[in-house]
Design a protein around this motif. Structure first.
Motif, PDB file in Angstrom:
ATOM      1  N   PHE A   1      -3.363   0.195  -3.632  1.00  0.00           N
ATOM      2  CA  PHE A   1      -2.852  -1.077  -3.438  1.00  0.00           C
ATOM      3  C   PHE A   1      -2.321  -1.456  -4.581  1.00  0.00           C
ATOM      4  O   PHE A   1      -2.986  -1.184  -5.765  1.00  0.00           O
ATOM      5  CB  PHE A   1      -3.975  -1.985  -2.977  1.00  0.00           C
ATOM      6  CG  PHE A   1      -4.691  -1.473  -1.926  1.00  0.00           C
ATOM      7  CD1 PHE A   1      -4.046  -1.742  -0.456  1.00  0.00           C
ATOM      8  CD2 PHE A   1      -5.672  -0.446  -1.755  1.00  0.00           C
ATOM      9  CE1 PHE A   1      -4.412  -1.336   0.757  1.00  0.00           C
ATOM     10  CE2 PHE A   1      -6.158  -0.024  -0.503  1.00  0.00           C
ATOM     11  CZ  PHE A   1      -5.867  -0.664   0.790  1.00  0.00           C
ATOM     12  N   ILE A   2      -1.133  -1.852  -4.740  1.00  0.00           N
ATOM     13  CA  ILE A   2      -0.168  -2.176  -5.806  1.00  0.00           C
ATOM     14  C   ILE A   2      -0.063  -3.757  -5.601  1.00  0.00           C
ATOM     15  O   ILE A   2       0.490  -3.909  -4.795  1.00  0.00           O
ATOM     16  CB  ILE A   2       1.171  -1.298  -5.845  1.00  0.00           C
ATOM     17  CG1 ILE A   2       0.852   0.294  -5.567  1.00  0.00           C
ATOM     18  CG2 ILE A   2       1.974  -1.708  -7.241  1.00  0.00           C
ATOM     19  CD1 ILE A   2      -0.080   0.733  -7.026  1.00  0.00           C
TER      20      ILE A   2
ATOM     21  N   ALA B   1       0.895  -1.162   0.009  1.00  0.00           N
ATOM     22  CA  ALA B   1       0.005  -0.049  -0.034  1.00  0.00           C
ATOM     23  C   ALA B   1       0.855   1.186  -0.007  1.00  0.00           C
ATOM     24  O   ALA B   1       1.869   1.275   0.718  1.00  0.00           O
ATOM     25  CB  ALA B   1      -0.920  -0.077   1.257  1.00  0.00           C
ATOM     26  N   THR B   2       0.330   2.212  -0.693  1.00  0.00           N
ATOM     27  CA  THR B   2       1.010   3.533  -0.621  1.00  0.00           C
ATOM     28  C   THR B   2       0.170   4.647  -0.599  1.00  0.00           C
ATOM     29  O   THR B   2      -1.104   4.401  -0.691  1.00  0.00           O
ATOM     30  CB  THR B   2       1.753   3.897  -2.141  1.00  0.00           C
ATOM     31  OG1 THR B   2       0.745   3.845  -3.214  1.00  0.00           O
ATOM     32  CG2 THR B   2       2.809   2.820  -2.396  1.00  0.00           C
ATOM     33  N   PRO B   3       0.414   5.744   0.013  1.00  0.00           N
ATOM     34  CA  PRO B   3      -0.679   6.681  -0.111  1.00  0.00           C
ATOM     35  C   PRO B   3      -1.164   7.044  -1.447  1.00  0.00           C
ATOM     36  O   PRO B   3      -0.547   7.034  -2.345  1.00  0.00           O
ATOM     37  CB  PRO B   3      -0.042   8.031   0.519  1.00  0.00           C
ATOM     38  CG  PRO B   3       1.197   7.517   1.235  1.00  0.00           C
ATOM     39  CD  PRO B   3       1.340   6.101   0.508  1.00  0.00           C
ATOM     40  N   ASN B   4      -2.485   7.337  -1.341  1.00  0.00           N
ATOM     41  CA  ASN B   4      -3.153   7.721  -2.967  1.00  0.00           C
ATOM     42  C   ASN B   4      -2.721   9.217  -2.855  1.00  0.00           C
ATOM     43  O   ASN B   4      -3.658  10.068  -2.938  1.00  0.00           O
ATOM     44  CB  ASN B   4      -4.410   7.472  -2.785  1.00  0.00           C
ATOM     45  CG  ASN B   4      -5.350   7.822  -4.111  1.00  0.00           C
ATOM     46  OD1 ASN B   4      -4.611   7.876  -5.119  1.00  0.00           O
ATOM     47  ND2 ASN B   4      -6.560   7.508  -3.916  1.00  0.00           N
ATOM     48  N   THR B   5      -1.610   9.425  -3.314  1.00  0.00           N
ATOM     49  CA  THR B   5      -1.170  10.967  -3.356  1.00  0.00           C
ATOM     50  C   THR B   5      -0.152  10.898  -4.596  1.00  0.00           C
ATOM     51  O   THR B   5       0.570   9.972  -5.059  1.00  0.00           O
ATOM     52  CB  THR B   5      -0.550  11.695  -2.222  1.00  0.00           C
ATOM     53  OG1 THR B   5       0.771  10.681  -1.928  1.00  0.00           O
ATOM     54  CG2 THR B   5      -1.466  11.672  -0.858  1.00  0.00           C
ATOM     55  N   PRO B   6      -0.132  12.079  -5.285  1.00  0.00           N
ATOM     56  CA  PRO B   6       0.940  12.387  -6.301  1.00  0.00           C
ATOM     57  C   PRO B   6       2.378  11.931  -5.866  1.00  0.00           C
ATOM     58  O   PRO B   6       2.927  12.468  -4.590  1.00  0.00           O
ATOM     59  CB  PRO B   6       0.669  13.644  -6.755  1.00  0.00           C
ATOM     60  CG  PRO B   6      -0.294  14.143  -6.545  1.00  0.00           C
ATOM     61  CD  PRO B   6      -0.769  13.346  -5.030  1.00  0.00           C
ATOM     62  N   GLY B   7       3.177  11.129  -6.506  1.00  0.00           N
ATOM     63  CA  GLY B   7       4.445  10.828  -6.388  1.00  0.00           C
ATOM     64  C   GLY B   7       4.754   9.810  -5.392  1.00  0.00           C
ATOM     65  O   GLY B   7       5.929   9.232  -4.989  1.00  0.00           O
ATOM     66  N   ALA B   8       3.693   9.006  -4.635  1.00  0.00           N
ATOM     67  CA  ALA B   8       3.920   8.099  -3.708  1.00  0.00           C
ATOM     68  C   ALA B   8       4.458   6.828  -4.556  1.00  0.00           C
ATOM     69  O   ALA B   8       5.328   6.166  -3.878  1.00  0.00           O
ATOM     70  CB  ALA B   8       2.507   7.781  -3.137  1.00  0.00           C
TER      71      ALA B   8
ATOM     72  N   SER C   1      -7.161   2.061  -6.042  1.00  0.00           N
ATOM     73  CA  SER C   1      -7.155   2.752  -4.952  1.00  0.00           C
ATOM     74  C   SER C   1      -8.407   2.744  -4.330  1.00  0.00           C
ATOM     75  O   SER C   1      -9.423   2.491  -5.253  1.00  0.00           O
ATOM     76  CB  SER C   1      -6.839   4.365  -5.439  1.00  0.00           C
ATOM     77  OG  SER C   1      -5.727   4.328  -6.070  1.00  0.00           O
ATOM     78  N   VAL C   2      -8.434   2.756  -3.023  1.00  0.00           N
ATOM     79  CA  VAL C   2      -9.536   2.930  -2.452  1.00  0.00           C
ATOM     80  C   VAL C   2      -9.411   4.142  -1.216  1.00  0.00           C
ATOM     81  O   VAL C   2      -8.464   3.869  -0.393  1.00  0.00           O
ATOM     82  CB  VAL C   2      -9.766   1.568  -1.603  1.00  0.00           C
ATOM     83  CG1 VAL C   2     -11.125   1.641  -0.915  1.00  0.00           C
ATOM     84  CG2 VAL C   2     -10.022   0.596  -2.439  1.00  0.00           C
TER      85      VAL C   2
ATOM     86  N   LEU D   1      -6.232  -8.499   0.730  1.00  0.00           N
ATOM     87  CA  LEU D   1      -6.833  -8.189  -0.780  1.00  0.00           C
ATOM     88  C   LEU D   1      -8.276  -8.465  -1.214  1.00  0.00           C
ATOM     89  O   LEU D   1      -8.916  -7.818  -1.869  1.00  0.00           O
ATOM     90  CB  LEU D   1      -6.170  -8.341  -1.728  1.00  0.00           C
ATOM     91  CG  LEU D   1      -4.723  -7.642  -2.049  1.00  0.00           C
ATOM     92  CD1 LEU D   1      -3.747  -8.586  -3.087  1.00  0.00           C
ATOM     93  CD2 LEU D   1      -4.993  -6.326  -2.297  1.00  0.00           C
ATOM     94  N   TYR D   2      -8.547  -9.556  -0.406  1.00  0.00           N
ATOM     95  CA  TYR D   2     -10.020 -10.250  -0.736  1.00  0.00           C
ATOM     96  C   TYR D   2     -10.945  -9.310  -0.080  1.00  0.00           C
ATOM     97  O   TYR D   2     -12.240  -9.401  -0.069  1.00  0.00           O
ATOM     98  CB  TYR D   2     -10.143 -11.636  -0.319  1.00  0.00           C
ATOM     99  CG  TYR D   2      -8.977 -12.507  -0.758  1.00  0.00           C
ATOM    100  CD1 TYR D   2      -8.431 -12.171  -1.744  1.00  0.00           C
ATOM    101  CD2 TYR D   2      -8.640 -13.611  -0.113  1.00  0.00           C
ATOM    102  CE1 TYR D   2      -7.569 -13.003  -2.517  1.00  0.00           C
ATOM    103  CE2 TYR D   2      -7.549 -14.660  -0.632  1.00  0.00           C
ATOM    104  CZ  TYR D   2      -7.284 -14.337  -1.708  1.00  0.00           C
ATOM    105  OH  TYR D   2      -6.057 -15.048  -2.100  1.00  0.00           O
ATOM    106  N   LYS D   3     -10.700  -8.424   0.893  1.00  0.00           N
ATOM    107  CA  LYS D   3     -11.799  -7.615   1.497  1.00  0.00           C
ATOM    108  C   LYS D   3     -12.128  -6.422   0.785  1.00  0.00           C
ATOM    109  O   LYS D   3     -13.251  -5.806   0.881  1.00  0.00           O
ATOM    110  CB  LYS D   3     -11.003  -6.934   2.684  1.00  0.00           C
ATOM    111  CG  LYS D   3     -10.616  -8.081   3.867  1.00  0.00           C
ATOM    112  CD  LYS D   3      -9.955  -7.284   5.082  1.00  0.00           C
ATOM    113  CE  LYS D   3      -9.578  -8.683   6.084  1.00  0.00           C
ATOM    114  NZ  LYS D   3      -8.914  -7.981   7.026  1.00  0.00           N
ATOM    115  N   PHE D   4     -11.478  -6.041  -0.370  1.00  0.00           N
ATOM    116  CA  PHE D   4     -11.717  -4.777  -1.148  1.00  0.00           C
ATOM    117  C   PHE D   4     -12.862  -5.105  -2.408  1.00  0.00           C
ATOM    118  O   PHE D   4     -12.946  -6.415  -2.681  1.00  0.00           O
ATOM    119  CB  PHE D   4     -10.528  -4.397  -1.801  1.00  0.00           C
ATOM    120  CG  PHE D   4      -9.638  -3.748  -0.556  1.00  0.00           C
ATOM    121  CD1 PHE D   4      -9.700  -2.648   0.206  1.00  0.00           C
ATOM    122  CD2 PHE D   4      -8.515  -4.484  -0.298  1.00  0.00           C
ATOM    123  CE1 PHE D   4      -9.068  -2.272   0.983  1.00  0.00           C
ATOM    124  CE2 PHE D   4      -7.587  -3.968   0.650  1.00  0.00           C
ATOM    125  CZ  PHE D   4      -8.131  -3.031   1.418  1.00  0.00           C
TER     126      PHE D   4
END
Length: 141
Positions: A110-111, A75-82, A104-105, A138-141
């Motif tokens: 999530f990559i 997971a990374t922040p859903n922000t530019p450059g993350a 993204s959620v 991952l199955y929770k999304f």
């Protein structure tokens, strides 16, 4: 933290993608993430599913060519450059990336990543205190 990913080889023919998802639905298998790469003659459908072994068996019974490979997810922040910052970590560690896909959620992205050295990538992510995602999460999304 290693996740089993299905790769299904598909002829570029109308209805083939639908057949895959129909088979999985009939087997009560959920698809959490997927990506399709194609050429003029065939495509590769990559998926994270709730039961990879059952999915492979069901698809093979219907004459699909299916492979299971190992990937990781983070997971990374859903922000530019993350994502760029994460990829820089991989590059500095000498880890080659074969492919990635994600979604993204809310405030997180999530990559799913396939690389040439999964164990080294996991070690590096732990060292950098990054959030690795288990298949069950991952199955929770």
């Amino acid at each position: 933290m290693i996740i089993k990913q299905l790769s299904v080889f598909l002829e570029n023919k109308s209805g083939r993608l639908h057949q895959v998802f129909d088979i999985l639905g009939n087997e009560n298998i959920n698809v959490s993430a997927c990506s399709v790469a194609d050429t003029s003659e065939f495509g590769i459908l990559r998926m994270i599913v709730s039961d990879p072994d059952k999915a492979r068996t069901a698809l093979k019974e219907q004459k699909f060519s299916v492979n299971i490979s190992e990937v990781i997810s983070f997971a990374t922040p859903n922000t530019p450059g993350a994502l760029s910052k994460t990829l820089a970590i991989m590059s500095k560690a000498g880890i080659s990336i074969e492919y990635i896909y994600g979604f993204s959620v809310g405030e997180k992205s999530f990559i799913v990543l396939r690389c040439d050295n999964i164990e080294k990538a996991i070690t590096e992510f732990h060292r950098q205190e990054m959030e690795l995602i288990a298949a069950s999460d991952l199955y929770k999304f």
